[in-house]
Design an enzyme around this catalytic site. Structure first.
Site, PDB file in Angstrom:
ATOM      1  N   SER A  48      -2.361  -2.235  -3.547  1.00  0.00           N
ATOM      2  CA  SER A  48      -2.611  -1.459  -2.790  1.00  0.00           C
ATOM      3  C   SER A  48      -3.360  -0.990  -2.321  1.00  0.00           C
ATOM      4  CB  SER A  48      -2.065  -2.543  -1.086  1.00  0.00           C
ATOM      5  OG  SER A  48      -1.293  -1.297  -1.254  1.00  0.00           O
ATOM      6  N   SER A  98       2.253  -1.519  -5.154  1.00  0.00           N
ATOM      7  CA  SER A  98       0.647  -1.300  -4.725  1.00  0.00           C
ATOM      8  C   SER A  98       0.504   0.356  -5.816  1.00  0.00           C
ATOM      9  CB  SER A  98       1.266  -0.908  -3.574  1.00  0.00           C
ATOM     10  OG  SER A  98       0.616  -2.109  -3.158  1.00  0.00           O
ATOM     11  N   LYS A 136      -2.781   8.395   0.872  1.00  0.00           N
ATOM     12  CA  LYS A 136      -3.482   7.344   1.227  1.00  0.00           C
ATOM     13  C   LYS A 136      -4.039   6.907   2.688  1.00  0.00           C
ATOM     14  CE  LYS A 136      -2.062   2.103   0.100  1.00  0.00           C
ATOM     15  NZ  LYS A 136      -0.311   1.877  -0.846  1.00  0.00           N
TER      16      LYS A 136
HETATM   17  N1  GLN Z   1       0.851  -6.770  -4.036  1.00  0.00           N
HETATM   18  C1  GLN Z   1       1.831  -7.224  -3.446  1.00  0.00           C
HETATM   19  C2  GLN Z   1       1.940  -7.472  -2.705  1.00  0.00           C
HETATM   20  O1  GLN Z   1       0.775  -7.785  -1.819  1.00  0.00           O
HETATM   21  C3  GLN Z   1       2.594  -5.488  -3.362  1.00  0.00           C
HETATM   22  C4  GLN Z   1       1.468  -4.884  -2.699  1.00  0.00           C
HETATM   23  C5  GLN Z   1       2.212  -2.774  -2.121  1.00  0.00           C
HETATM   24  O2  GLN Z   1       3.048  -2.756  -3.117  1.00  0.00           O
HETATM   25  N2  GLN Z   1       2.347  -2.966  -1.163  1.00  0.00           N
HETATM   26  O3  GLN Z   1       2.640  -7.320  -1.677  1.00  0.00           O
END
Ligand code: GLN
Length: 473
Positions: free
Chosen positions: A141, A165, A66
């Protein structure tokens, strides 16, 4: 059989016999990326010649990383304009560990800017598409990691999980995604979103590979003071034990109105399957679940606003050339460098931490966070694991929620609590909707007991065939 379609553990035997070489695997990955990634946009940074060069000098399985995990001298941008051109001078600890195992770093995967999002629509490189339906989002994400693994552009990948995410995109793309216990995997070199919630974890095609990758990246690290000195079990061996007699809780708060009917049915069927395999499943309650999203968006944005303060045009990446003074340079760099969602979170977090509001918002959120953790502590005195849906809905259409941050924030309603409590969770495929979109089952465990959730996941996977169906891309 094309090598890119295999898992790491399936590649071991032909490699040992000398039927295939490490270069063959790399070549087949490169071919898949060239064939499919124009459609998917799962990969943010990819240098074919450099990848091949690395493959020649190492003996290991190729992996995608990532874009928020530091790789020495390689572009690491959190898919944000503000980190344009940034090449870290050092490797994240997980990268050092993978290199020690011989892994070949193939490139970086696309993500929501700074991991803010659930759809991989906020990347400065454009949206990643779901391999099961190109009109839909892959989740986020870590959507790039999940999409490239699902589409066999990768053997496996690393993601990061702050509120879901890894698990949510794994669920929406039909792959396996594991968030380890907070402190199990070093965060050194993971560009911080919310330091008390972030963990790096594997995104893989099956549970055995998740166990292999978790074992490779886990362990205490002096460079991360929140990493914990706990022995790392031999996950790949231990997960093969059966699950007879395990007690599994099914929290009633996770089957709320608004959960897609097909998702609910698939999860109920999975619970039946776990009972057939010898586990005892029982309805229970995690009473503070309804506060998780609100608590998360105070804690996560507060920490993010502080972590993102360092991006001011001085030390990293992008700097506005329009500025007339130092203060002006900070302002213009941040104005032009951050996208809308990053700005929204900086403003929200700064507000929650500001004097006068700190007690009412941030401090109150921390207290409720403790209550959420206590729900789990209590539950795990009685249960070995907890199962829930990973996401309330299957993959939604691109653009469907991006105009409405609040609806978007609800995508992680079932994954967020695990980050707040610091416990591990895994998402595995457990079915498809009529439209042929993947559905994920989430299994949550006690802190540092990844072994049990992977064991349940492995036994379920062996008894089903969901993970064998591949998208037609
Ligand atoms: N979707 C969640 C957010 O927008 C989690 C994102 C993540 O785990 N990085 O914060």
């Amino acid at each position: 059989m094309k090598l890119n379609t295999l898992t790491a553990h399936e590649l071991i035997a032909p490699l040992d016999k000398g039927d295939i070489s490490y270069i063959d695997i790399c070549n087949s990955i490169i071919e898949a990326v060239e064939q499919k990634d124009k459609k998917l946009n799962a990969i943010a940074h990819f240098d074919k010649a450099a990848a091949l060069e690395r493959a020649k000098s190492s003996k290991g399985i190729p992996i995608f990383i990532k874009d928020n995990i530091c790789v020495k001298d390689e572009l690491t941008t959190c898919s944000s304009k503000i980190l344009e051109g940034f090449r870290p001078p050092y490797n994240a600890t997980v990268i050092e560990k993978l290199l020690a195992e011989g892994a070949v770093l193939m490139g970086k995967t696309n993500m929501d800017e700074f991991a803010f999002g659930s759809s991989t629509e906020t990347s400065c490189y454009g949206v990643t598409r779901n391999p099961w339906d190109l009109e839909r989002i892959p989740g986020g994400s870590s959507g790039g990691s999940a999409a490239c693994v699902a589409a066999d552009e990768a053997i496996f990948a690393l993601g990061s999980d702050t509120g879901g995410s890894i698990r949510q995109p794994a669920s929406l793309c039909g792959v396996v995604g594991l968030k380890p216990t907070y402190g199990r995997v070093s965060r050194y070199g993971l560009i911080a979103f919310a330091s008390s919630l972030d963990q790096i974890g594997p995104v893989t095609k099956d549970v055995e590979d998740a166990a292999i990758l978790l074992k490779a990246i886990s362990g205490h690290d002096q460079m991360d003071s929140t990493s914990v000195d706990e022995a790392v079990p031999d996950y790949p061996a231990l997960i093969k034990k059966d699950i007879k007699g395990l007690k599994i809780g099914v929290p009633k708060e996770y089957f709320i109105k608004g959960t897609d009917k097909e998702v609910k049915q698939a999860v109920l069927d999975a619970i039946k399957k776990l009972e057939e395999l010898g586990a005892r499943c029982e309805e229970m309650s995690l009473p503070h679940t309804e506060y998780a999203v609100a608590v998360y968006y105070l804690v996560a944005t507060a920490e993010a606003s502080s972590n993102l303060a360092r991006f001011d045009g001085v030390q990293y990446g992008f700097r506005s050339s329009q500025a007339k003074s130092v203060i002006d340079m900070y302002k213009k760099t941040r104005q032009d460098g951050f996208g809308d969602e990053a700005k929204r979170r900086i403003i929200l977090g700064t507000f929650a931490l500001s004097s006068g509001y700190y007690d009412a918002y941030y401090l109150r959120a921390l207290k409720v966070r403790t209550l959420i953790k206590q729900d789990f502590d209590k539950a795990f005195r009685k249960y070995d694991a907890i199962v829930t849906p990973t996401s309330p809905t299957p993959a939604f259409k691109i653009g469907e929620k991006s105009k409405d941050p609040l609806t978007m924030y609800l995508s992680d309603i079932f994954t967020i609590s695990a980050n707040l409590a610091g416990i591990p969770g895994v998402s595995i495929p457990c079915g498809f909707t009529k439209k042929k979109l993947p559905i994920g089952l989430q299994i949550l465990g006690k802190a540092f007991d990844e072994e049990t959730i992977l064991r349940i996941a492995y036994n379920y996977e062996q008894a089903t065939a969901w993970h064998k169906t591949k998208p037609l891309i």
